[in-house]
Scaffold this active site. Structure first.
Site, PDB file in Angstrom:
ATOM      1  N   ARG A  99     -12.728   0.811   8.071  1.00 29.59           N
ATOM      2  CA  ARG A  99     -11.547   1.376   8.812  1.00 29.59           C
ATOM      3  C   ARG A  99     -11.563   3.032   8.064  1.00 29.59           C
ATOM      4  NH1 ARG A  99      -8.628  -1.661   5.198  1.00 29.59           N
ATOM      5  NH2 ARG A  99      -7.571  -0.310   3.640  1.00 29.59           N
ATOM      6  N   HIS A 147     -15.088   3.116   1.258  1.00 33.60           N
ATOM      7  CA  HIS A 147     -13.825   2.239   1.307  1.00 33.60           C
ATOM      8  C   HIS A 147     -13.854   1.191   2.100  1.00 33.60           C
ATOM      9  CE1 HIS A 147      -9.757   1.379   1.584  1.00 33.60           C
ATOM     10  NE2 HIS A 147      -9.713   2.115   0.271  1.00 33.60           N
ATOM     11  N   ASP A 162      -9.387  -5.647  -9.899  1.00 31.76           N
ATOM     12  CA  ASP A 162      -9.012  -4.883  -8.737  1.00 31.76           C
ATOM     13  C   ASP A 162      -7.548  -4.226  -9.108  1.00 31.76           C
ATOM     14  OD1 ASP A 162      -8.598  -3.731  -6.290  1.00 31.76           O
ATOM     15  OD2 ASP A 162      -8.369  -5.678  -5.248  1.00 31.76           O
ATOM     16  N   HIS A 183     -14.059  -8.494  -1.788  1.00 33.84           N
ATOM     17  CA  HIS A 183     -13.134  -9.493  -1.248  1.00 33.84           C
ATOM     18  C   HIS A 183     -13.620 -10.490  -0.381  1.00 33.84           C
ATOM     19  CE1 HIS A 183      -9.888  -7.187  -3.011  1.00 33.84           C
ATOM     20  NE2 HIS A 183     -10.136  -6.126  -2.603  1.00 33.84           N
ATOM     21  N   ARG A 187       0.968  -1.099   0.018  1.00 35.90           N
ATOM     22  CA  ARG A 187      -0.032   0.093  -0.035  1.00 35.90           C
ATOM     23  C   ARG A 187       0.775   1.047  -0.067  1.00 35.90           C
ATOM     24  NH1 ARG A 187      -4.513   1.871   4.679  1.00 35.90           N
ATOM     25  NH2 ARG A 187      -2.425   2.204   5.500  1.00 35.90           N
ATOM     26  N   TYR A 242     -11.495   6.858  -5.477  1.00 33.51           N
ATOM     27  CA  TYR A 242     -11.353   7.729  -4.323  1.00 33.51           C
ATOM     28  C   TYR A 242     -10.164   8.720  -4.184  1.00 33.51           C
ATOM     29  CZ  TYR A 242      -7.812   3.876  -3.118  1.00 33.51           C
ATOM     30  OH  TYR A 242      -6.539   3.049  -3.353  1.00 33.51           O
TER      31      TYR A 242
HETATM   32 ZN    ZN Z   1      -9.969  -2.527  -4.229  1.00 30.13          ZN
END
Ligand code: ZN
Length: 469
Positions: A230, A227, A342, A291, A106, A145
């Protein structure tokens, strides 16, 4: 459902009532038929409703009628890529060096996100969506996003980034559902970190206000996304859910991809992410969990019983070492399955379909959890439904004329009898076997070449190079 029964009766052959395709072999949802004509309405034929839609499907036509366009090989309905982050395509290859976890990956992903602006994002997305068209994908769900300039300052047009994606899809010739994503916090009770500031509208109300300015087009639907639990505080969840409900728009959410998120959610709210979403009115038939990897038995019941969909992204889940989600159990309980590429480690919906079954075989050491027909339905009709394109992803009168033709004469697909076309498509073919992609009755890919973006590899290379530090 718009069904143009007025034109169906007369439109069995010939170009007089619109364009006619002759499909050497067609997959019709549960079987492969040889020799099928598909007639497509054009403007003035059935009015706007007939435009770009199938008006008739006729099996048992052994030879192409005069004037028909021939699609040799196996034609499927267009494929739906239900989960995409277009900019992750810039990470291909570069994130395969070294070890790590989802969380270290990430960090690299954020460094690319920081360098994008509406122009560079448009260039990249146009190339990525063109790659999708070459892979037979006719509709993409873009989980979007990256809303604001670095640091979080809105652009003069607050939807400049989302509109760049919608324009990119039009130029690449595919449909898009822009799943405009609420992303408000870094973690439970934590403000966004520096790279996340451009994702945030501050509050769900402000997110809704901005989203409401986005306009749908013939090729573009507007949907919503959370999203993750979290990134959106519990008190804000209902605002996003209500916005989607009022518009009957699809609502997507990353769900339990990581065990760390499950643990933090338990700590913050004393319940699983799925339970939290259920308690705030997020689940339902227009909602799709992405997911859904690490679920409890109760989570599976909540998702299945509410008709909430599940989008599996097996090539990304294995790339990011996420784990194998309980797709089979979810579907048995009532959750429709869709598929997404994805992070675009690869863009190949046939590989996603194959991986769903093969993952389950490795996990259980038994075979045959899904039939090839069931896997193709996830890649077509159920994928489109998850993106709000109801009635798409089938070859039936009234459906959008979105088609994908695979060659049955490549080194991968030659040999099996055509009646096993579904099995060949899922278990042997790849995106490289796509010969034609047709969207709303228009050839976007012909004989393996994109008709709108002249050199897709070059466009990809240039767009990715421009983002290197
Ligand atoms: Zn994704």
């Amino acid at each position: 459902m718009t069904q143009d029964s007025g034109t169906t009766a007369s439109a069995t052959a010939g170009p007089a009532t619109g364009r006619t395709y002759w499909l050497e072999h067609a997959w019709l949802g549960d079987r492969v038929e040889p020799g099928v004509t598909v007639t497509v309405g054009v403007r003035g034929d059935g009015g706007a409703r007939g435009d770009g839609r199938v008006t008739a499907v006729t099996p048992g036509v052994p030879a192409p009628p005069p004037g028909a366009e021939i699609l040799r090989g196996l034609t499927l309905p267009g494929l739906a890529n239900a989960h995409s982050h277009a900019f992750h395509r810039a990470l291909r290859g570069t994130v395969q060096v070294g070890a790590g976890t989802f969380w270290t990956w990430r960090e690299v992903m954020y460094s690319v996100a920081e360098r994008l602006n509406p122009e560079s994002y448009h260039r990249l997305a146009r190339a990525v969506y063109a790659e999708m068209a070459l892979a037979g994908i006719t509709a993409v769900g873009e989980f979007h996003y990256l809303h604001h300039a670095p640091g979080g300052t809105p652009y003069a047009d607050p939807n400049a980034m989302g509109e760049a994606l919608v324009a990119a899809a039009a130029e690449a010739g595919i449909r898009i559902t822009l799943l405009d994503t609420a992303y408000l916090s870094a973690g439970f009770g934590e403000p966004p970190t520096a790279p996340q500031r451009r994702f945030s509208d501050g509050t769900a109300e402000a997110w809704a206000e901005r989203c409401s300015l986005l306009e749908e087009q013939d090729h573009a639907r507007i949907g919503a996304a959370l999203h993750s639990v979290r990134a959106v505080p519990a008190r804000e969840l209902a605002t996003v859910a209500r916005w989607a409900q009022e518009r009957r728009a699809p609502l997507h959410v990353h769900l339990s991809e990581q065990t760390a998120e499950n643990e933090a959610c338990q700590e913050a709210y004393g319940r699983t992410p799925t339970r939290l979403l259920a308690d705030h009115g997020v689940l339902g038939p227009r909602t799709t969990g992405i997911h859904s990897t690490h679920l409890t038995g109760q989570d599976i019941a909540l998702l299945g019983d509410s008709g909430t969909g599940t989008c599996m992204c097996p090539t990304t889940e294995r790339d990011l070492a996420d784990g194998i989600g309980p797709a089979a159990a979810l579907q048995r309980r009532g959750s429709p399955l869709s598929l997404g590429s994805d992070s675009h480690a690869v863009i190949d919906l046939l590989e996603e379909a194959r991986a769903l079954e093969l993952n389950e075989r490795l996990r259980t050491r038994t075979r045959g959890h899904w039939t090839a027909n069931a896997l193709l339905r996830a890649a077509t009709a159920d994928g489109h439904a998850a993106l709000g394109w109801d009635g798409a992803g089938t070859i039936e009168p009234g459906a959008p004329a979105d088609l994908t033709t695979l060659t049955l004469e490549s080194v991968r697909t030659a040999g099996p009898p055509p009646r096993l076309g579904a099995e060949t498509a899922v278990f042997a073919a790849t995106a490289a076997d796509v010969r034609h992609t047709i969207v709303a009755g228009r050839h976007v890919v012909r004989d393996g070449a994109h008709t709108l973006v002249p050199d897709v590899p070059h466009a990809l290379a240039r767009a990715v190079e421009a983002l290197r530090p």
